[in-house]
Design a protein around this motif. Structure first.
Motif, PDB file in Angstrom:
ATOM      1  N   LYS A  24       0.803  -1.224   0.000  1.00  0.00           N
ATOM      2  CA  LYS A  24       0.000   0.000   0.000  1.00  0.00           C
ATOM      3  C   LYS A  24       0.840   1.281   0.000  1.00  0.00           C
ATOM      4  O   LYS A  24       0.296   2.380  -0.022  1.00  0.00           O
ATOM      5  N   ILE A  25       2.153   1.140   0.058  1.00  0.00           N
ATOM      6  CA  ILE A  25       3.023   2.321   0.062  1.00  0.00           C
ATOM      7  C   ILE A  25       3.296   2.729  -1.384  1.00  0.00           C
ATOM      8  O   ILE A  25       4.212   2.223  -2.038  1.00  0.00           O
ATOM      9  N   LYS A  26       2.505   3.633  -1.878  1.00  0.00           N
ATOM     10  CA  LYS A  26       2.559   4.002  -3.291  1.00  0.00           C
ATOM     11  C   LYS A  26       3.808   4.810  -3.649  1.00  0.00           C
ATOM     12  O   LYS A  26       4.143   4.933  -4.830  1.00  0.00           O
ATOM     13  N   SER A  27       4.474   5.375  -2.647  1.00  0.00           N
ATOM     14  CA  SER A  27       5.634   6.216  -2.924  1.00  0.00           C
ATOM     15  C   SER A  27       6.939   5.423  -3.015  1.00  0.00           C
ATOM     16  O   SER A  27       8.007   6.010  -3.150  1.00  0.00           O
ATOM     17  N   LEU A  28       6.858   4.103  -2.940  1.00  0.00           N
ATOM     18  CA  LEU A  28       8.041   3.254  -3.034  1.00  0.00           C
ATOM     19  C   LEU A  28       7.982   2.446  -4.325  1.00  0.00           C
ATOM     20  O   LEU A  28       6.961   1.835  -4.641  1.00  0.00           O
ATOM     21  N   GLN A  29       9.091   2.444  -5.062  1.00  0.00           N
ATOM     22  CA  GLN A  29       9.143   1.681  -6.302  1.00  0.00           C
ATOM     23  C   GLN A  29       8.873   0.203  -6.023  1.00  0.00           C
ATOM     24  O   GLN A  29       9.388  -0.376  -5.073  1.00  0.00           O
ATOM     25  N   LYS A  30       8.058  -0.391  -6.863  1.00  0.00           N
ATOM     26  CA  LYS A  30       7.674  -1.788  -6.672  1.00  0.00           C
ATOM     27  C   LYS A  30       8.456  -2.705  -7.616  1.00  0.00           C
ATOM     28  O   LYS A  30       8.624  -2.400  -8.796  1.00  0.00           O
ATOM     29  N   TYR A  31       8.921  -3.806  -7.062  1.00  0.00           N
ATOM     30  CA  TYR A  31       9.577  -4.844  -7.858  1.00  0.00           C
ATOM     31  C   TYR A  31       8.797  -6.140  -7.701  1.00  0.00           C
ATOM     32  O   TYR A  31       8.193  -6.380  -6.659  1.00  0.00           O
ATOM     33  N   GLN A  73       6.372  11.838   1.154  1.00  0.00           N
ATOM     34  CA  GLN A  73       6.334  10.582   0.406  1.00  0.00           C
ATOM     35  C   GLN A  73       7.694   9.886   0.413  1.00  0.00           C
ATOM     36  O   GLN A  73       7.774   8.657   0.559  1.00  0.00           O
ATOM     37  N   ILE A  74       8.758  10.650   0.280  1.00  0.00           N
ATOM     38  CA  ILE A  74      10.102  10.060   0.272  1.00  0.00           C
ATOM     39  C   ILE A  74      10.430   9.443   1.622  1.00  0.00           C
ATOM     40  O   ILE A  74      10.946   8.322   1.705  1.00  0.00           O
ATOM     41  N   LEU A 106       9.933   6.982  -4.789  1.00  0.00           N
ATOM     42  CA  LEU A 106      11.362   6.810  -4.530  1.00  0.00           C
ATOM     43  C   LEU A 106      11.860   5.586  -5.300  1.00  0.00           C
ATOM     44  O   LEU A 106      11.330   4.487  -5.159  1.00  0.00           O
ATOM     45  N   LEU A 107      12.885   5.800  -6.133  1.00  0.00           N
ATOM     46  CA  LEU A 107      13.481   4.703  -6.884  1.00  0.00           C
ATOM     47  C   LEU A 107      14.680   4.176  -6.114  1.00  0.00           C
ATOM     48  O   LEU A 107      15.457   4.946  -5.545  1.00  0.00           O
ATOM     49  N   PHE A 108      14.843   2.872  -6.093  1.00  0.00           N
ATOM     50  CA  PHE A 108      16.024   2.313  -5.427  1.00  0.00           C
ATOM     51  C   PHE A 108      16.579   1.150  -6.229  1.00  0.00           C
ATOM     52  O   PHE A 108      15.852   0.450  -6.920  1.00  0.00           O
ATOM     53  N   GLU A 109      17.869   0.974  -6.146  1.00  0.00           N
ATOM     54  CA  GLU A 109      18.577  -0.046  -6.907  1.00  0.00           C
ATOM     55  C   GLU A 109      18.457  -1.404  -6.214  1.00  0.00           C
ATOM     56  O   GLU A 109      18.850  -1.552  -5.068  1.00  0.00           O
ATOM     57  N   PRO A 110      17.895  -2.393  -6.906  1.00  0.00           N
ATOM     58  CA  PRO A 110      17.727  -3.703  -6.275  1.00  0.00           C
ATOM     59  C   PRO A 110      18.991  -4.538  -6.235  1.00  0.00           C
ATOM     60  O   PRO A 110      19.130  -5.434  -5.408  1.00  0.00           O
ATOM     61  N   SER A 111      19.937  -4.242  -7.145  1.00  0.00           N
ATOM     62  CA  SER A 111      21.128  -5.070  -7.248  1.00  0.00           C
ATOM     63  C   SER A 111      22.148  -4.729  -6.172  1.00  0.00           C
ATOM     64  O   SER A 111      22.337  -3.570  -5.799  1.00  0.00           O
TER      65      SER A 111
END
Length: 292
Positions: A24-31, A73-74, A106-111
């Protein structure tokens, strides 16, 4: 699938419970995990929009209200990441996605493995600007421990850039700091003015001033402290905006209030009679309920 990705991506991305808790946290990038032809991948999709870097390059500007919303949001997104997975290097204008409908993600690097060339960024974030202007002084020192207040500093730099279009500190790494207390900073004028004017100063810049203090001991020590101050300012300013909007709403003139076309007189009389009948029915219904 999990064994193929273990050690290559952030561990929480392989945890179904984490996915469920952040749904439900729409401000976090989803993977999402995807398995196809024996190949396991982590994929993401984003709503139509662009990074803050692109928005600013296109000449877009953002007012205080947008800055307050994106800031909240961030912080919400960062706090949803286990162990504050985001670090100061990951808080730049490249990491804020602004949708066409005006929401921040907020975009975050998964690797866990850094790419060595631009060709290796096929499924990763592509940096377009240096992170050095978002790093706190202590991040440039050898053997210096980076605390959560360092993350607050980087977040402050990002939000300052968002609401002003300018970098708070443009050349940190070039000064060759010997100490975090070295007076090499040119503190932004908006922050100085906000502090000097105390309670009458700009509330947003007062909060940012405490986030962007060069001395770590003078900053907010945690995201929770920053968030509490930020949300207080957001609530106050939005309430001021609502009050101002109510005051500017035009009132009906006395003439328009008294105007009643002659052809509607008979309808008005019937409505009045119907209202009286309805009130009687209501009373009877109420009494019946009381007896039951």
């Amino acid at each position: 699938c999990s064994s193929d990705l273990k050690g290559q991506v952030a561990p929480f991305l392989l945890d179904p419970q984490w996915f469920k808790s952040t749904k439900k946290i729409k401000s976090l990038q989803k993977y999402v995990l995807s398995v196809s032809d024996g190949r396991c991948e982590i994929i993401t999709s984003l709503p139509s929009g662009a990074t803050l870097t692109q928005r600013l390059a296109d000449g877009n500007t953002f007012d205080i209200y947008a800055g307050l919303k994106f800031g909240s949001q961030i912080v919400s997104a960062i706090r949803a990441l286990p162990d504050r997975y985001i670090n100061p290097v990951n808080l730049t204008t490249d990491h804020l996605w602004i949708t066409d409908s005006g929401e921040g993600i907020l975009l975050f690097e998964p690797s866990l493995q850094a790419a060595r060339s631009s060709e290796e960024y096929t499924n990763c974030l592509i940096p377009s600007e240096s992170a050095t202007s978002y790093l706190p002084p202590e991040a440039h020192l050898e053997n210096q421990v980076v605390h959560e207040s360092s993350l607050v500093f980087s977040l402050g730099c990002l939000l300052y850039r968002l609401v002003t279009g300018k970098e708070a500190y443009s050349s940190l790494v070039l000064r060759g700091y010997q100490s975090v207390f070295q007076a090499g900073y040119s503190v932004p004028a908006e922050l100085v003015e906000a502090i000097e004017n105390q309670t009458s100063g700009n509330m947003v810049f007062r909060v940012l001033a405490y986030a962007l203090a060069p001395n770590p001991a003078s900053r907010f020590q945690s995201l929770e402290q920053f968030e509490a101050a930020w949300k207080h300012v957001e609530s106050h300013i939005n309430e001021e905006k609502r009050v101002k909007a109510r005051k500017t709403q035009p009132e009906k003139s006395e003439a328009s209030k008294d105007t009643c076309p002659e052809e509607l007189d008979s309808i008005s009389d019937r409505q009045k009679s119907d209202s009286e009948d309805d009130s009687k029915i209501f009373v009877v219904y109420s009494e019946t309920n009381d007896k039951d």
